[in-house]
Design a protein around this motif. Structure first.
Motif, PDB file in Angstrom:
ATOM      1  N   ILE A 327       0.980  -1.187   0.076  1.00  0.00           N
ATOM      2  CA  ILE A 327       0.012  -0.140  -0.124  1.00  0.00           C
ATOM      3  C   ILE A 327       0.859   1.234   0.033  1.00  0.00           C
ATOM      4  O   ILE A 327       1.727   1.365   0.800  1.00  0.00           O
ATOM      5  N   LEU A 328       0.580   2.115  -0.947  1.00  0.00           N
ATOM      6  CA  LEU A 328       1.335   3.456  -1.173  1.00  0.00           C
ATOM      7  C   LEU A 328       0.479   4.563  -0.554  1.00  0.00           C
ATOM      8  O   LEU A 328      -0.692   4.690  -1.414  1.00  0.00           O
ATOM      9  N   PHE A 329       0.956   5.385   0.272  1.00  0.00           N
ATOM     10  CA  PHE A 329       0.163   6.733   0.350  1.00  0.00           C
ATOM     11  C   PHE A 329       1.098   7.569  -0.421  1.00  0.00           C
ATOM     12  O   PHE A 329       2.230   7.757  -0.675  1.00  0.00           O
ATOM     13  N   SER A 330       0.206   8.722  -0.903  1.00  0.00           N
ATOM     14  CA  SER A 330       0.781   9.737  -1.724  1.00  0.00           C
ATOM     15  C   SER A 330       0.284  11.031  -1.862  1.00  0.00           C
ATOM     16  O   SER A 330      -0.940  11.232  -1.328  1.00  0.00           O
ATOM     17  N   MET A 331       1.225  12.139  -2.213  1.00  0.00           N
ATOM     18  CA  MET A 331       0.587  13.396  -2.209  1.00  0.00           C
ATOM     19  C   MET A 331       0.924  14.107  -3.471  1.00  0.00           C
ATOM     20  O   MET A 331       2.157  13.483  -3.976  1.00  0.00           O
ATOM     21  N   ASN A 332       0.299  14.493  -4.186  1.00  0.00           N
ATOM     22  CA  ASN A 332       0.489  15.258  -5.555  1.00  0.00           C
ATOM     23  C   ASN A 332       0.130  16.680  -5.793  1.00  0.00           C
ATOM     24  O   ASN A 332      -0.728  17.073  -4.959  1.00  0.00           O
ATOM     25  N   ASP A 333       0.539  17.346  -6.892  1.00  0.00           N
ATOM     26  CA  ASP A 333       0.346  18.718  -6.994  1.00  0.00           C
ATOM     27  C   ASP A 333      -0.642  18.848  -8.259  1.00  0.00           C
ATOM     28  O   ASP A 333      -0.844  19.889  -8.654  1.00  0.00           O
ATOM     29  N   ARG A 334      -1.314  17.803  -8.449  1.00  0.00           N
ATOM     30  CA  ARG A 334      -2.244  17.831  -9.712  1.00  0.00           C
ATOM     31  C   ARG A 334      -3.244  18.955  -9.658  1.00  0.00           C
ATOM     32  O   ARG A 334      -3.594  19.513 -10.810  1.00  0.00           O
ATOM     33  N   PRO A 335      -3.807  19.059  -8.415  1.00  0.00           N
ATOM     34  CA  PRO A 335      -5.134  20.163  -8.521  1.00  0.00           C
ATOM     35  C   PRO A 335      -4.580  21.549  -8.853  1.00  0.00           C
ATOM     36  O   PRO A 335      -5.398  22.254  -9.572  1.00  0.00           O
ATOM     37  N   MET A 336      -3.308  21.948  -8.829  1.00  0.00           N
ATOM     38  CA  MET A 336      -2.822  23.178  -9.010  1.00  0.00           C
ATOM     39  C   MET A 336      -2.593  23.119 -10.461  1.00  0.00           C
ATOM     40  O   MET A 336      -3.127  24.520 -11.070  1.00  0.00           O
ATOM     41  N   LEU A 337      -2.170  22.242 -11.079  1.00  0.00           N
ATOM     42  CA  LEU A 337      -2.008  22.197 -12.603  1.00  0.00           C
ATOM     43  C   LEU A 337      -3.269  22.103 -13.130  1.00  0.00           C
ATOM     44  O   LEU A 337      -3.673  23.018 -14.274  1.00  0.00           O
ATOM     45  N   GLU A 338      -4.365  21.718 -12.673  1.00  0.00           N
ATOM     46  CA  GLU A 338      -5.680  21.451 -13.407  1.00  0.00           C
ATOM     47  C   GLU A 338      -6.387  22.767 -13.083  1.00  0.00           C
ATOM     48  O   GLU A 338      -6.971  23.432 -14.186  1.00  0.00           O
ATOM     49  N   ALA A 339      -6.120  23.444 -12.078  1.00  0.00           N
ATOM     50  CA  ALA A 339      -6.856  24.742 -11.694  1.00  0.00           C
ATOM     51  C   ALA A 339      -6.200  25.619 -12.857  1.00  0.00           C
ATOM     52  O   ALA A 339      -6.852  26.551 -13.166  1.00  0.00           O
ATOM     53  N   LEU A 340      -5.075  25.491 -13.282  1.00  0.00           N
ATOM     54  CA  LEU A 340      -4.589  26.605 -14.252  1.00  0.00           C
ATOM     55  C   LEU A 340      -4.619  25.869 -15.566  1.00  0.00           C
ATOM     56  O   LEU A 340      -3.911  26.602 -16.614  1.00  0.00           O
ATOM     57  N   LYS A 341      -5.410  24.984 -16.022  1.00  0.00           N
ATOM     58  CA  LYS A 341      -5.514  24.309 -17.210  1.00  0.00           C
ATOM     59  C   LYS A 341      -4.287  23.922 -18.001  1.00  0.00           C
ATOM     60  O   LYS A 341      -3.994  24.015 -18.952  1.00  0.00           O
TER      61      LYS A 341
END
Ligand code: 1HN
Length: 353
Positions: A327-341
């Motif tokens: 089991i891997l826990f993770s964090m990523n910055d995808r929301p900021m990239l999506e918000a900026l399209k």
């Protein structure tokens, strides 16, 4: 023909006026900005062994209490690419997010404060300590994820056994935007509120209709694990196995507007397909052991290890065990990239490892 010497003198004159000609490609070879079809990142893949983190955190715990040293006893995971930068820019695990590992010993209180960067805690080892967020007390148990949204007061206490958790923050992004604010709680430790507590009533998918912003929140490990096990027999994601995102219950979107937390189960024998995306991820092996191949290089992980997959690098995961889950826990910055399209992803060739 351009007279190179004349041009250089001209460039120097322009620099005096804080101007630069578009023809200036970079002052040195390293200084040249590469503009190519694929994005370039300075962030390096890196793996921190849990044995090393744990040993040094325990050493820090033996050396000093919290008083007078720091409000928190954490070890910051510093991306090797940032090691030589000044302290403001060095404290990053990727260019956008920060992860550190925190130890709180029995009898300790980590004083309350608040800031406009968001934070979460993912509990790794020990149980019974607590965090107080906006006056609500959350008891910590391994596998719990506790959200500490921007500007919520928070402090931690321990009247049980030594506890270790991961802190995830979007601090580097806010740092580069130069908008960070931080305040101590007047009176050191915020009291636990005796009045109505909303977080205590939150279970499952039902949300209070009057709430417009996500407040403090805990995702208990038993609920997360039950969901993972429930999906075990299904197909899962070809790139991530049985992967879940911790959803923000107010808008059904990402965990935070800036960052997202995930948990994924690689079943016995699972080996995922390769893909890449322009978000970066920091992983923590919560259970089991495996291999993540990043741009062709093998990173072998065991329980507790943390590692970075930088943006746009090809990656795939393999569980080491044929029978037991990883089991891997993770964090990523995808929301900021999506918000900026700006978000992009690409599958690799089938079966590529
Ligand atoms: C912070 O406030 C905490 O409140 C933990 O426990 C880690 C890392 C960077 C900046 C602030 C905490 C942190 C942090």
């Amino acid at each position: 023909m351009v007279d190179k010497q004349l041009l250089q003198a001209f460039d120097a004159e322009l620099a005096q006026e804080n101007l630069e000609g578009h023809w200036v490609r970079g002052l040195t070879e390293e200084d040249k900005v590469p503009y190519t079809k694929d994005p370039h990142t300075f962030v390096l893949p890196h793996l921190w062994k849990w044995e090393v983190i744990h040993r040094h955190l325990r050493r820090a715990g033996e050396m000093h209490g919290l008083e007078g040293m720091a409000e928190r006893r954490t070890l910051r995971l510093i991306n090797p690419a940032f090691q030589k930068l000044d302290s403001r820019r060095r404290r990053s695990t990727t260019h956008t997010v920060h992860m550190s590992v925190q130890l709180l010993k029995p009898g300790e209180l980590a004083s309350s404060h608040r800031h406009n960067f968001g934070a979460f805690r993912f509990i790794v080892e020990g149980r019974g300590a607590y965090t107080v967020v906006e006056g609500e007390k959350f008891v910590m148990e391994p596998g719990d994820l506790i959200l500490n949204p921007p500007m919520t007061w928070h402090g931690h206490g321990n009247d049980a056994e030594p506890i270790i958790w991961l802190d995830g923050l979007d601090y580097p992004l806010l740092n580069s935007l130069q908008v960070i604010t931080w305040e101590p709680y007047p009176g050191d430790f915020q009291p636990v509120k005796e009045s109505f507590k909303s977080a205590a009533y939150r279970v499952g998918m039902a949300r209070p209709v009057w709430e417009t912003a996500a407040g403090p929140l805990a995702y208990k490990w038993e609920d997360t694990y039950r969901t993972l096990k429930g999906l075990e027999g299904g197909e899962g994601s070809p790139f991530d196995g049985v992967a879940l995102e911790y959803v923000n219950p107010v808008d059904g979107g990402h965990t935070f507007p800036t960052m997202s937390c995930g948990i994924q189960m690689l079943r016995g024998g699972d080996a995922t397909q390769t893909h890449r995306h322009n978000s970066s991820t920091v992983y923590h092996a919560f259970r089991g052991s495996g291999v993540t191949v990043i741009d062709g290089k093998r990173y072998e992980w065991e329980k507790g290890d943390c590692f970075v997959v930088p943006l746009w690098s090809w990656h795939s995961h393999q569980n080491r065990s044929k029978n037991g889950e990883a089991i891997l826990f993770s964090m990523n910055d995808r929301p900021m990239l999506e918000a900026l399209k700006l978000y992009r992803e690409e599958p690799g060739e089938m079966g590529r490892l």
